[in-house]
Design a protein around this motif. Structure first.
Motif, short mmCIF file in Angstrom:
data_model
loop_
_atom_site.label_atom_id
_atom_site.label_comp_id
_atom_site.label_asym_id
_atom_site.label_seq_id
_atom_site.Cartn_x
_atom_site.Cartn_y
_atom_site.Cartn_z
N ARG A 133 0.82 -1.21 0.00
CA ARG A 133 0.00 0.00 0.00
C ARG A 133 0.85 1.26 0.00
N TYR A 134 1.94 1.25 0.74
CA TYR A 134 2.70 2.48 0.96
C TYR A 134 4.11 2.48 0.37
N GLY A 135 4.50 1.40 -0.30
CA GLY A 135 5.87 1.29 -0.80
C GLY A 135 6.24 2.33 -1.84
N ARG A 136 5.24 2.90 -2.52
CA ARG A 136 5.56 3.88 -3.56
C ARG A 136 5.73 5.30 -3.03
N LEU A 137 5.42 5.54 -1.75
CA LEU A 137 5.57 6.89 -1.21
C LEU A 137 7.03 7.32 -1.28
N SER A 138 7.26 8.56 -1.70
CA SER A 138 8.64 9.00 -1.90
C SER A 138 8.75 10.51 -1.81
N TRP A 139 9.70 10.97 -0.98
CA TRP A 139 10.08 12.38 -0.91
C TRP A 139 11.59 12.46 -1.20
N ALA A 140 12.01 11.94 -2.31
CA ALA A 140 13.44 11.80 -2.59
C ALA A 140 14.16 13.14 -2.56
N ASN A 141 15.35 13.13 -1.97
CA ASN A 141 16.20 14.32 -1.91
C ASN A 141 16.63 14.69 -3.34
N PRO A 142 16.25 15.88 -3.83
CA PRO A 142 16.62 16.25 -5.20
C PRO A 142 18.07 16.69 -5.33
N THR A 143 18.78 16.82 -4.21
CA THR A 143 20.21 17.19 -4.26
C THR A 143 21.04 16.16 -3.50
N PRO A 144 21.03 14.90 -3.93
CA PRO A 144 21.74 13.85 -3.19
C PRO A 144 23.25 14.02 -3.19
N ASP A 145 23.75 14.85 -4.11
CA ASP A 145 25.19 15.08 -4.17
C ASP A 145 25.66 16.09 -3.14
N VAL A 146 24.71 16.76 -2.46
CA VAL A 146 25.06 17.76 -1.45
C VAL A 146 25.01 17.11 -0.07
N PRO A 147 26.13 16.97 0.62
CA PRO A 147 26.12 16.30 1.94
C PRO A 147 25.61 17.22 3.03
N PHE A 148 25.17 16.61 4.12
CA PHE A 148 24.86 17.39 5.31
C PHE A 148 26.15 17.98 5.88
N SER A 149 26.01 19.11 6.56
CA SER A 149 27.17 19.68 7.23
C SER A 149 27.55 18.82 8.43
N GLU A 150 28.79 18.93 8.87
CA GLU A 150 29.24 18.16 10.03
C GLU A 150 28.44 18.55 11.27
N ARG A 151 28.11 19.83 11.38
CA ARG A 151 27.32 20.28 12.54
C ARG A 151 25.94 19.64 12.53
N LEU A 152 25.34 19.56 11.37
CA LEU A 152 24.01 18.98 11.28
C LEU A 152 24.05 17.49 11.60
N GLN A 153 25.06 16.81 11.13
CA GLN A 153 25.20 15.39 11.43
C GLN A 153 25.37 15.17 12.92
N ALA A 154 26.04 16.12 13.58
CA ALA A 154 26.30 15.97 15.02
C ALA A 154 25.05 16.22 15.85
N THR A 155 24.25 17.22 15.45
CA THR A 155 23.07 17.56 16.24
C THR A 155 21.89 16.66 15.94
N GLY A 156 21.65 16.38 14.67
CA GLY A 156 20.62 15.43 14.31
C GLY A 156 19.19 15.92 14.38
N GLY A 157 18.98 17.15 14.83
CA GLY A 157 17.62 17.68 14.89
C GLY A 157 16.73 16.86 15.81
N LEU A 158 15.56 16.45 15.32
CA LEU A 158 14.65 15.61 16.10
C LEU A 158 15.00 14.14 15.95
N GLY A 159 16.15 13.84 15.36
CA GLY A 159 16.54 12.46 15.16
C GLY A 159 15.94 11.86 13.91
N ASP A 160 15.31 12.69 13.08
CA ASP A 160 14.63 12.17 11.90
C ASP A 160 15.29 12.60 10.60
#
Length: 344
Positions: A133-160
């Motif tokens: 039912r839900y396997g086709r749902l997709s919010w794909a990142n349109p800029t997959p070549d752009v990495p997260f910043s090191e700060r963002l990886q460290a903080t993680g936001g809400l963990g999501d």
């Protein structure tokens, strides 16, 4: 732009996640529940100035999302009110909290309810619930070549955070859905109903989404299209310590404090705050007075005795749903006291 809506068939084996028909027997109450895939493209935006201005970062990224519609079976019994809920994603599952709190009134009055998935972190549990039912749902990142910043990886936001998807697709999804519900296109799922007012609502993190939407998106010329997007707003338990990011690369960005509350509202905006937000989450620090200014039509109601989560809205409603037990995601109360607050 929404390119297509496709109704998802309901069978004995396949039905919506956390289905209100299964919990409440809506059909016996004169209501019907339908679910749709929503296909389209959306821009991703980025911050342009500290007070909420945005500009386009990525154009026309494709997505497949879903909405849930609950409406009177008899179109003649519709009130003309359409309530759109930004479904809460904080617990990594779809919690349509404003439906849970308001369904008795919606059904009594003949209102139409439309819930929209607001963040892709909940898709994994929906797929676990029913992959077909839900396997086709997709919010794909349109800029997959752009990495997260090191700060963002460290903080993680809400963990999501997840580099595979992009939360910033949501803003255009929401605006385009509002215009679809208002219009006469054949694919409008409520086209046969009276539609006098379209309202936007959300609880907790989703209530905070309303602040960002009004401050940054609702009054952009390309959003308003010469008219109001929504006729009114109700934010329940908005967490003012959350500065909702424009895109996930800006998660944990040091936003101006004004973006943690609504700063402009040309349509009536009601904020409902419980003791949890005003006490534990210190919403009182950025409280605003009621206003009848044409640029800020605002009321705040502080509910003494009420709490952010309650026994009814977070535990009892789900009735020990075996499907949620199966995917190990049955909501449970995590408040200060052992028993959940049962204050109305």
């Amino acid at each position: 732009m929404i390119t297509r809506l496709e109704e998802i068939p309901v069978t004995k084996e396949s039905y919506p996640f956390a289905s209100a028909e299964r919990y409440l027997k809506l059909s016996e109450r004169g209501y019907v529940e339908k679910e749709y895939y929503m296909y389209g493209t959306a821009n991703v935006y980025e911050t342009a100035d500290e007070r909420g201005g945005v500009r386009v970062r990525t154009v026309d990224a494709p997505y497949t999302n879903r909405i849930i519609v609950r409406a009177p079976q008899d179109t003649a019994k519709c009130s003309g009110n359409v309530v759109v809920e930004i479904i809460n994603p904080t617990s990594f599952m779809e919690i349509d909290r404003m439906w849970i709190l308001g369904w008795k009134k919606f059904v009594r009055d003949g209102d139409i309810y439309v819930g929209i998935t607001s963040k892709p972190n909940t898709i994994a549990k929906m797929v676990e619930f029913d992959e077909k039912r839900y396997g086709r749902l997709s919010w794909a990142n349109p800029t997959p070549d752009v990495p997260f910043s090191e700060r963002l990886q460290a903080t993680g936001g809400l963990g999501d955070l997840n580099h595979d998807y992009e939360t910033g697709l949501f803003w255009d999804m929401l605006t385009d859905l509002a215009w679809l519900l208002r219009g006469e296109e054949e694919q409008n799922p409520i086209r046969e109903y009276k539609r006098e007012y379209v309202y936007l609502t959300g609880w907790s993190q989703s209530g905070s989404y309303l602040f960002r939407y009004l401050n940054s998106f609702a009054y952009r010329p390309d959003a308003a299209r010469g008219a109001r997007v929504f006729d009114g707003y109700l934010s329940g338990g908005g967490v003012h310590s959350l500065g909702i990011p424009v895109n996930q690369y800006e998660t944990m960005a040091p936003y101006h404090y004004s973006l943690t509350r609504v700063e402009k509202a040309r349509e009536p905006f009601i904020a409902v705050q419980t003791e949890s937000e005003n006490g534990r989450m210190e919403a009182w620090r950025i409280a605003q007075p009621d206003s009848d200014d044409p640029e800020f039509l605002f009321r705040q109601y502080d509910m003494t005795g009420a709490s952010h989560d309650t026994s009814y809205s977070y535990v009892d409603y789900y009735q020990n749903d075996p499907d949620l037990v199966r995917i190990n995601h049955l909501p449970f109360y995590m408040g200060k006291n052992e028993e959940g607050n049962d204050y109305p």
